[in-house]
Write an enzyme that holds these catalytic residues in place. Structure first.
Site, PDB file in Angstrom:
ATOM      1  N   SER A  87       3.973  -7.179  -2.816  1.00 36.79           N
ATOM      2  CA  SER A  87       4.004  -5.813  -3.346  1.00 36.79           C
ATOM      3  C   SER A  87       2.655  -5.295  -3.847  1.00 36.79           C
ATOM      4  CB  SER A  87       5.020  -5.763  -4.494  1.00 36.79           C
ATOM      5  OG  SER A  87       4.729  -6.787  -5.450  1.00 36.79           O
ATOM      6  N   GLU A  88       1.603  -6.080  -3.710  1.00 37.95           N
ATOM      7  CA  GLU A  88       0.336  -5.750  -4.363  1.00 37.95           C
ATOM      8  C   GLU A  88      -0.231  -4.385  -3.975  1.00 37.95           C
ATOM      9  OE1 GLU A  88       0.643 -10.223  -4.642  1.00 37.95           O
ATOM     10  OE2 GLU A  88       1.168  -8.656  -3.197  1.00 37.95           O
TER      11      GLU A  88
END
Length: 263
Positions: free
Chosen positions: A136-137
């Site tokens: 999800s970065e």
């Protein structure tokens, strides 16, 4: 850091279970948790009682990755402070990835960001059907950099190109399809299935398991050339002549259990 942030126990059978225990923040980790987990893994690696290590989590999630308050702090750090901080997580991942004993991850609920990194560093991964995963970065304007080598090694470049760029969530079935997860097991049966795999691992030579892990790392992504062939020959020659190698062969020929099982 609270002593209960990370819980571990060593069973009589030699299985060490390490449990992430910050359910109120979905087992997100910060620099303190990272330092303690790294230290604990080194201790378990050196403990002769320990035959294998299980990584599990309390609460609804496996791990949400980096703690938001920690990330907020990091944003105010300078380049060198950020680098040193990132190297703390890098050392944890390397320690877990190179642990000389077999490792199992038991995943339920969400495993996001750095939580996926922990999963990628374990040898065998079991996941509940309801588990969900996300790199999800990029949604936060950052990248899955430190976990990247382990992610690419686990799922391959092609799948990494999709999931590192989209940050989309995917389920346990997709995680198994791309190689992140080995088995999808009902959540109520995760521990039982882990126990079965642990028993299988304990039936094998402890030194052989350590050497097999080193062999895999030595062979990964290398062409089959003379240097590799000679290295593999040297490795098996050394293991055959070792005390454990002789004991294993002797036990097989004599139709008895080897001493690492009898003991």
């Amino acid at each position: 850091m609270s002593e209960q942030t990370l819980v571990h126990e060593i069973g009589a059978d030699g299985t060490a279970t390490v449990t992430l225990n910050r359910p109120e923040v979905h087992n997100a980790f910060d620099d303190a948790v990272i330092a303690r987990l790294t230290e604990l893994l080194h201790d378990l690696a050196a403990d002769e009682r320990v035959r294998l290590v299980q990584l599990a989590a309390a609460g609804k999630s496996f791990s949400a990755g980096a703690d938001l308050n920690w990330m907020r702090r990091m944003a105010d750090y300078g380049d060198q402070e950020n680098y040193r901080d990132a190297m703390g997580l890098a050392e944890l991942l390397r320690t877990l990835n190179e642990l000389p004993k077999p490792t199992l991850a038991l995943v339920h609920g969400a495993a996001f960001g750095g939580g996926v990194g922990l999963v990628c560093c374990c040898d065998i991964v079991l996941a509940a059907p309801q588990a969900s995963f996300s790199l999800s970065e990029v949604k936060l304007g950052i990248i899955p950099s430190v976990i990247g080598p382990y992610v690419v090694a686990a799922i391959g470049q092609r799948a990494a190109r999709r999931y590192m760029l989209t940050a989309e969530r995917f389920d346990a079935a997709e995680a198994q399809r791309i190689g992140l997860v080995h088995e999808v097991v009902g959540q109520e049966a995760l521990r039982e299935r882990a126990g079965e795999i642990a028993a299988t691992l304990r039936a094998n030579g402890p030194n052989a398991l350590r050497e097999a892990k080193e062999l895999i790392r030595a062979l990964a992504n290398r062409p089959i050339e003379t240097a590799v062939i000679e290295d593999t020959a040297r490795r098996i020659a050394r293991i055959r002549a070792s005390a454990e190698g002789k004991e294993g062969l002797g036990a097989f020929l004599e139709k008895r259990k080897p001493d690492w099982i009898q003991g």
